[in-house]
Design a protein around this motif. Structure first.
Motif, short mmCIF file in Angstrom:
data_model
loop_
_atom_site.label_atom_id
_atom_site.label_comp_id
_atom_site.label_asym_id
_atom_site.label_seq_id
_atom_site.Cartn_x
_atom_site.Cartn_y
_atom_site.Cartn_z
N ASN A 151 0.91 -1.20 0.11
CA ASN A 151 0.08 -0.02 -0.15
C ASN A 151 0.87 1.07 0.03
O ASN A 151 0.48 2.27 -0.68
N LEU A 152 1.99 1.40 0.74
CA LEU A 152 2.90 2.49 0.67
C LEU A 152 3.25 2.72 -0.62
O LEU A 152 3.34 3.95 -1.07
N ILE A 153 3.75 1.78 -1.12
CA ILE A 153 4.16 2.07 -2.61
C ILE A 153 3.43 2.60 -3.70
O ILE A 153 3.38 3.41 -4.28
N LEU A 154 2.03 1.90 -3.55
CA LEU A 154 1.06 2.37 -4.54
C LEU A 154 0.73 3.88 -4.16
O LEU A 154 0.51 4.69 -5.01
N ILE A 155 0.53 4.12 -2.70
CA ILE A 155 0.22 5.93 -2.52
C ILE A 155 1.33 6.48 -2.87
O ILE A 155 1.12 7.82 -3.33
N THR A 156 2.58 6.14 -2.50
CA THR A 156 3.70 7.01 -2.96
C THR A 156 3.79 7.05 -4.41
O THR A 156 3.91 8.62 -4.68
N GLU A 157 3.37 6.15 -5.33
CA GLU A 157 3.38 6.44 -6.77
C GLU A 157 2.28 7.24 -6.96
O GLU A 157 2.33 8.19 -7.99
N ILE A 158 1.06 7.20 -6.33
CA ILE A 158 0.12 8.15 -6.65
C ILE A 158 0.54 9.50 -6.65
O ILE A 158 0.20 10.47 -7.25
N LEU A 159 0.97 9.85 -5.13
CA LEU A 159 1.55 11.09 -4.84
C LEU A 159 2.52 11.89 -5.76
O LEU A 159 2.52 12.89 -6.24
N LEU A 160 3.47 10.79 -6.33
CA LEU A 160 4.45 11.44 -7.23
C LEU A 160 3.82 11.78 -8.37
O LEU A 160 4.35 12.78 -9.17
N MET A 161 2.80 11.01 -9.15
CA MET A 161 2.37 11.52 -10.19
C MET A 161 1.25 12.63 -10.12
O MET A 161 1.41 13.56 -11.02
N THR A 162 0.74 12.82 -9.00
CA THR A 162 0.04 13.91 -8.80
C THR A 162 0.81 15.08 -8.54
O THR A 162 0.59 16.16 -9.12
N ALA A 163 2.07 14.89 -8.10
CA ALA A 163 2.80 16.20 -8.00
C ALA A 163 3.36 16.60 -9.10
O ALA A 163 3.63 17.80 -9.80
N PHE A 164 3.47 15.81 -9.94
CA PHE A 164 4.31 15.98 -11.43
C PHE A 164 3.05 16.60 -12.16
O PHE A 164 3.36 17.73 -13.01
N LEU A 165 1.86 16.28 -12.25
CA LEU A 165 0.85 16.78 -12.90
C LEU A 165 0.55 18.41 -12.35
O LEU A 165 0.42 19.22 -13.16
N PHE A 166 0.56 18.28 -11.05
CA PHE A 166 0.40 19.86 -10.61
C PHE A 166 1.49 20.76 -10.93
O PHE A 166 1.32 21.99 -11.09
N MET A 167 2.80 20.30 -10.88
CA MET A 167 3.87 20.97 -11.38
C MET A 167 3.61 21.31 -12.61
O MET A 167 3.87 22.75 -12.98
N ASN A 168 3.40 20.77 -13.48
CA ASN A 168 3.07 20.98 -15.17
C ASN A 168 1.69 22.02 -15.18
O ASN A 168 1.91 23.02 -15.88
N ALA A 169 0.88 21.66 -14.42
CA ALA A 169 -0.34 22.74 -14.19
C ALA A 169 0.07 23.95 -13.88
O ALA A 169 -0.36 25.10 -14.69
N ALA A 170 0.40 24.16 -12.80
CA ALA A 170 1.06 25.35 -12.35
C ALA A 170 1.93 26.15 -13.38
O ALA A 170 1.92 27.23 -13.76
N ASP A 171 3.08 25.42 -14.03
CA ASP A 171 3.89 26.19 -14.96
C ASP A 171 3.22 26.47 -16.18
O ASP A 171 3.34 27.55 -16.73
#
Length: 430
Positions: A151-171
């Motif tokens: 579960n930790l790995i799956l949640i981590t991957e979700i958070l990393l991909m979310t951060a990636f998309l928000f980084m692009n969205a803000a930029d």
């Protein structure tokens, strides 16, 4: 400069820590006996490309295969962008590869679609594990930690991909607010997030930088979590499949110790090779296994495909091939910790056989190779089971009564059955 220096320090510390843990894993694998897996490199490379890269054995469960493919391709390919992030972090630049023009736009758009695939795959995997409760994710060996780890790995991957998309969205929103400036990148997925972001430029800069730092630190933290997780298979699946056993699955290996004994009996002049430790028939503890067995223990994904097809497990017997691999890994780590403290391994009153793997487990195995066939990364629990049996019989003379009866029949009748050779054809007389 402060930001660049901080990034450099974090990056170097992460690499140093990963290297330190990687050396421990290599040291633990080297606790095993030598075995030669250097033959036929072309065939080995082909097997690795087919099984590890191509994930050919995953296709037997189509739903899991598709979801895993989303996560596998997405997470691996998106991290190609790590090269740009590292250069930006060290040099203080922003989107250093933007000069690639339309190809860069294509890359960013592809990364975003892949990020969406990772998000969908991880969410569905969480549902399968925690709501649907797929049967093969359960078992006596699946204690709180293995479940939490997944579960930790799956949640981590979700958070990393979310951060990636928000980084692009803000930029992207910052670029839209700056007049007379060409848009760098293409954002087919993160553009959906624009209505969620504030209009204030300073706030957008904060979100973009926070997401950037969260993504890079998260990836480096994920890298250093791997040595403690079943997800180490992300790295080890490739060497493990390369060093696969190329012999037919039903072909057992001869023990070198027995071979030397037989040669010495047939030829009095034969001198067995000198060894640092007394020769042992079979396997009692981790150092008796080969380095390949130990590599497989670290590579185990704990997916349960082996246990799900095991006829002994299906009929309610204690054996779980997944548990065999997990127990081997746990004992190997325990011995490695002793080496760290004392400098070498000495008998500690415990062993793989009995203290980790019970006699009931090894004798429940039918040696059908179903677990070997099912494993998506070519792990072979049967090798460990057979060698544990060899030790029980050849070193301790301990075996179930049915096995002892069979041995007696072979000795007396030259066959596993109790009938004398002269009576074998009697069934045809009636």
């Amino acid at each position: 400069m402060i930001s660049q220096l901080l990034f450099a320090i974090i990056f170097i510390l992460a690499i140093v820590l990963f290297t330190f843990n990687a050396k421990k894993i290599i040291r633990n694998i080297k606790l095993g006996r030598p075995t030669d897996r250097s033959d036929n490199p072309a065939l080995r490379l082909k097997k690795m490309l087919k099984v590890a890269f191509g994930q050919s054995k995953m296709t037997k469960r189509p739903t899991a295969f598709v979801l895993h493919l989303f996560v596998y391709l997405g997470f691996v390919i998106i991290n190609i962008e790590m090269l740009e992030i590292m250069i930006d972090g060290l040099a203080g630049t922003h989107r250093v590869f933007a000069g690639l023009g339309s190809f860069y736009n294509f890359l960013i758009a592809s990364f975003e679609w892949l990020a969406l695939g990772v998000l969908v795959g991880c969410i569905l995997f969480l549902i399968r594990r925690n709501i649907i409760h797929v049967k093969r994710f359960l078992g006596v060996e699946m204690t709180n930690w293995p479940k939490t780890d997944a579960n930790l790995i799956l949640i981590t991957e979700i958070l990393l991909m979310t951060a990636f998309l928000f980084m692009n969205a803000a930029d992207h929103k910052i670029q839209l607010q700056v007049q007379n400036e060409a848009i760098i990148g293409s954002f087919p997925i993160s553009s959906w997030l624009l209505p969620l972001l504030p209009a204030n430029t300073d706030s957008l800069h904060f979100i973009e930088r926070f997401s950037w730092w969260f993504h890079i630190i998260g990836v480096l933290a994920f890298l250093n979590y791997l040595p403690y997780s079943k997800h180490l298979h992300i790295i080890l699946a490739f060497p493990n499949t390369y060093f696969s056993n190329l012999k037919p699955k039903g072909q057992f290996t001869n023990m070198d110790t027995v071979t030397h004994e037989v040669k010495a009996m047939l030829d009095p002049s034969y001198t067995p090779p000198a060894t640092e430790q007394p020769m042992r028939f079979g396997v009692k503890d981790v150092p008796d296994l080969t380095w390949k067995n130990l590599l497989e223990a670290y590579t185990c994904t704990e997916c349960g495909r082996c246990t799900a097809v095991c006829p002994a497990n299906i009929t309610g017997k204690l054996l779980s091939p997944r548990k065999i691999m997990m127990d081997t890994r746990d004992r190997m780590v325990e011995i490695g910790e002793q080496v760290d403290k004392k400098g070498s391994f000495s008998e500690d009153g415990k062993a793989l056989l009995d203290d980790y793997i019970t006699r009931e487990e090894i004798w429940a195995c039918t040696s059908c190779n179903a677990c070997v066939e099912a494993c998506p990364v070519n792990i072979n629990p049967l090798e460990i089971i057979i060698d544990l049996r060899r030790y029980a019989i050849m070193e301790e003379s301990q075996a179930p009564s049915s096995i002892n009866a069979m041995f007696g029949n072979i000795e007396n009748n030259s066959a596993p059955w109790k009938y004398a050779q002269a009576d074998r054809a009697n069934w045809n007389n009636g």
